[in-house]
Design a protein around this motif. Sequence first.
Motif, short mmCIF file in Angstrom:
data_model
loop_
_atom_site.label_atom_id
_atom_site.label_comp_id
_atom_site.label_asym_id
_atom_site.label_seq_id
_atom_site.Cartn_x
_atom_site.Cartn_y
_atom_site.Cartn_z
N VAL A 225 1.12 2.65 26.47
CA VAL A 225 0.80 4.05 26.76
C VAL A 225 1.57 4.48 28.01
CG1 VAL A 225 -1.05 5.69 27.26
CG2 VAL A 225 -1.51 3.71 25.78
N GLU A 226 2.34 5.57 27.87
CA GLU A 226 3.13 6.09 28.99
C GLU A 226 2.93 7.60 29.08
OE1 GLU A 226 7.37 4.28 28.93
OE2 GLU A 226 6.64 4.19 26.86
N TRP A 227 3.26 8.16 30.24
CA TRP A 227 3.28 9.60 30.36
C TRP A 227 4.36 10.17 29.46
CZ3 TRP A 227 -0.87 11.35 32.40
CH2 TRP A 227 -1.48 10.72 33.49
N LYS A 228 4.08 11.31 28.84
CA LYS A 228 5.12 12.04 28.09
C LYS A 228 5.79 12.99 29.08
CE LYS A 228 6.18 14.88 24.09
NZ LYS A 228 7.20 15.62 24.87
N TRP A 229 6.98 12.60 29.49
CA TRP A 229 7.65 13.34 30.55
C TRP A 229 8.25 14.64 30.05
CZ3 TRP A 229 6.06 11.54 34.89
CH2 TRP A 229 5.77 10.18 35.01
N ASP A 230 8.28 15.64 30.92
CA ASP A 230 8.80 16.96 30.59
C ASP A 230 10.19 17.10 31.21
OD1 ASP A 230 9.12 19.53 29.77
OD2 ASP A 230 7.78 20.41 31.26
N GLY A 231 11.20 16.55 30.53
CA GLY A 231 12.56 16.62 31.03
C GLY A 231 13.53 16.77 29.88
N ILE A 232 14.70 16.16 30.00
CA ILE A 232 15.70 16.16 28.94
C ILE A 232 15.84 14.73 28.44
CG2 ILE A 232 18.13 16.55 28.38
CD1 ILE A 232 18.21 18.61 30.64
N ARG A 233 15.52 14.53 27.17
CA ARG A 233 15.66 13.20 26.57
C ARG A 233 17.15 12.85 26.50
NH1 ARG A 233 12.91 10.71 21.99
NH2 ARG A 233 13.61 8.53 21.91
N GLY A 234 17.49 11.64 26.89
CA GLY A 234 18.90 11.29 26.88
C GLY A 234 19.14 9.80 26.76
N GLN A 235 20.37 9.45 26.42
CA GLN A 235 20.81 8.06 26.39
C GLN A 235 21.95 7.89 27.39
OE1 GLN A 235 21.71 6.36 22.52
NE2 GLN A 235 19.95 7.40 21.58
N LEU A 236 21.83 6.84 28.23
CA LEU A 236 22.89 6.49 29.18
C LEU A 236 23.60 5.26 28.63
CD1 LEU A 236 24.32 6.79 31.89
CD2 LEU A 236 22.47 5.51 32.95
N ILE A 237 24.90 5.40 28.38
CA ILE A 237 25.69 4.36 27.71
C ILE A 237 26.74 3.82 28.67
CG2 ILE A 237 27.30 3.91 25.81
CD1 ILE A 237 25.89 6.22 24.29
N ARG A 238 26.82 2.50 28.76
CA ARG A 238 27.87 1.85 29.54
C ARG A 238 28.57 0.82 28.67
NH1 ARG A 238 31.13 2.77 33.92
NH2 ARG A 238 31.84 0.81 34.83
N ARG A 239 29.84 1.10 28.33
CA ARG A 239 30.60 0.19 27.48
C ARG A 239 32.05 0.10 27.99
NH1 ARG A 239 28.35 3.19 22.43
NH2 ARG A 239 26.44 2.06 21.93
#
Length: 531
Positions: A225-239
């Motif tokens: 169970v976590e807080w549902k944050w009010d922001g911008i969902r995103g993926q940070l990719i490092r390759r």
Amino acid sequence: MKHFSQLITELDQSNKTNDKLAALETFFSNASDEDKVWAIALFTHRRPKRQVTTRQLREWCIELSEIPEWLFEESYHTVGDLAETIALLLPHQKSNEEISLADWINKLIELKGLSDEEKKWMIQDSWNRLTKEECFIFNKILTGGFRIGVSQNLISKALAVHLKKEKSFIAHALMGNWDPIETSFEKLFDSDSAIEDLSKPYPFFLAHSLEKGIEALDEPNKWQVEWKWDGIRGQLIRRKGETFIWSRGEELVTEKFPELANLGNSLPDGTVLDGEILCFTNGSPLPFNLLQTRIGRKNVSKKILTEAPVSLLAYDLLEFEGKDIRDQPLAERRLKLEYLFKSIDHTNFELSTPIEANSWTEYSMLREESRNYFAEGFMLKRKDSYYETGRKRGSWWKWKIDPLTIDGVMLYAQKGHGSRADLYSDYTFAVWDGDLLVPFAKAYSGLTDAEMKEVDSFVKKNTKERFGPVRTVNPELVFEIAFEGIQDSPRHKSGIALRFPRISRWRKDKPKEEANSLADLKDLLKLYGGK
């Protein structure tokens, strides 16, 4: 173009998923590979850049259709959609030309660099060679307003059937920074090509809203169970030494968040994080309205970086040491995420911490404190769940708090777009400030079709003034407006802006005199402003 136009007509005429799926499957079975690529590109919001202005299109249509400007404007106000208005006003002949969708789009791309006179000749010539239905699609592509009621999930399903591949593979292939001008249909779904694209994100796993009572779930210890944050969902990719940041809307936003690009430089190669982009300071998230100051800006100034610093609040790890780990249970992914977090010391890297309680009753009580943490409620994730593709039921749920509400009086109405072009479906609402009604919110969703037709009839019978497409109506109808947040806004006449306003219900039981006041809104602002 004929086949694509027919597809759009079939998609627009039915609300049934199976009908839409069948139409898509038929199109992909019969279309050329070039047309398939451009159809997919249009459905996934990869449109060619606009090369002409709406003012030019207006003038060229008026000239070709030989009508006065006032008649065009009246028609536009009635229809509510520029592309459709032009298609309806232009004279059309039956066309026997078999020009493909790809060829028409290439013509639009070739507009770049032409003089205005050359653009005018090309557009008017195209209008003369298209049927009304084809002209509508052509105009939609031309204006950049191509939006059809079909989800990317449905596109993936149809392509999975057509190509006899797993839908998860299709969904992943459609992600990333591919260009329809340079990508062939074969290359788009080639496994080796997908691997070569370092920037390619994974399809986001989305949750359904919890519909039944929380007691319907099994014991809490099986859930994270976590807080549902009010922001911008995103993926940070490092390759391979490069960093990419993708929003859930498949927008590459690396340059908009230099702090997070810097964070990416600290991550080991072969890492993909899933999380929420939030304004963050001193270990705590800040209101969403602060994040809004950075959305849509082409250049991020030092002032904005100082006033609205962002962090990535990570809650999942999708790729670790170069390996896709989405098929590992959440509990295992979480352990790897915690290990990674402890090994990285970076100001803009935060970890979403699970909330511990002994019962769902305790969780229910904690959930009521969501706005104190700038959260929207809870996310519930089974600890044994895999990271799936798209929106699935069962293993991830969002358990949001109830929205805030206020009763407002409808003051203005405007016709909608697309299937609502003939209905007054977009409304402006007001609250009382003494004896005056002050506008405070706009909303266009929440009514049933029958209610919308009833309101439309009221608007037509109770119009006081007209301002272009907008009508001022007798202030009689009261609606309950639901919203997620409230904040100061000097840009609005009321001094207040609401987050995600929508119609909750039509208060036929309440006279206009009993609608809420501006003072009521300000009281809510004191309680929840910025939360």
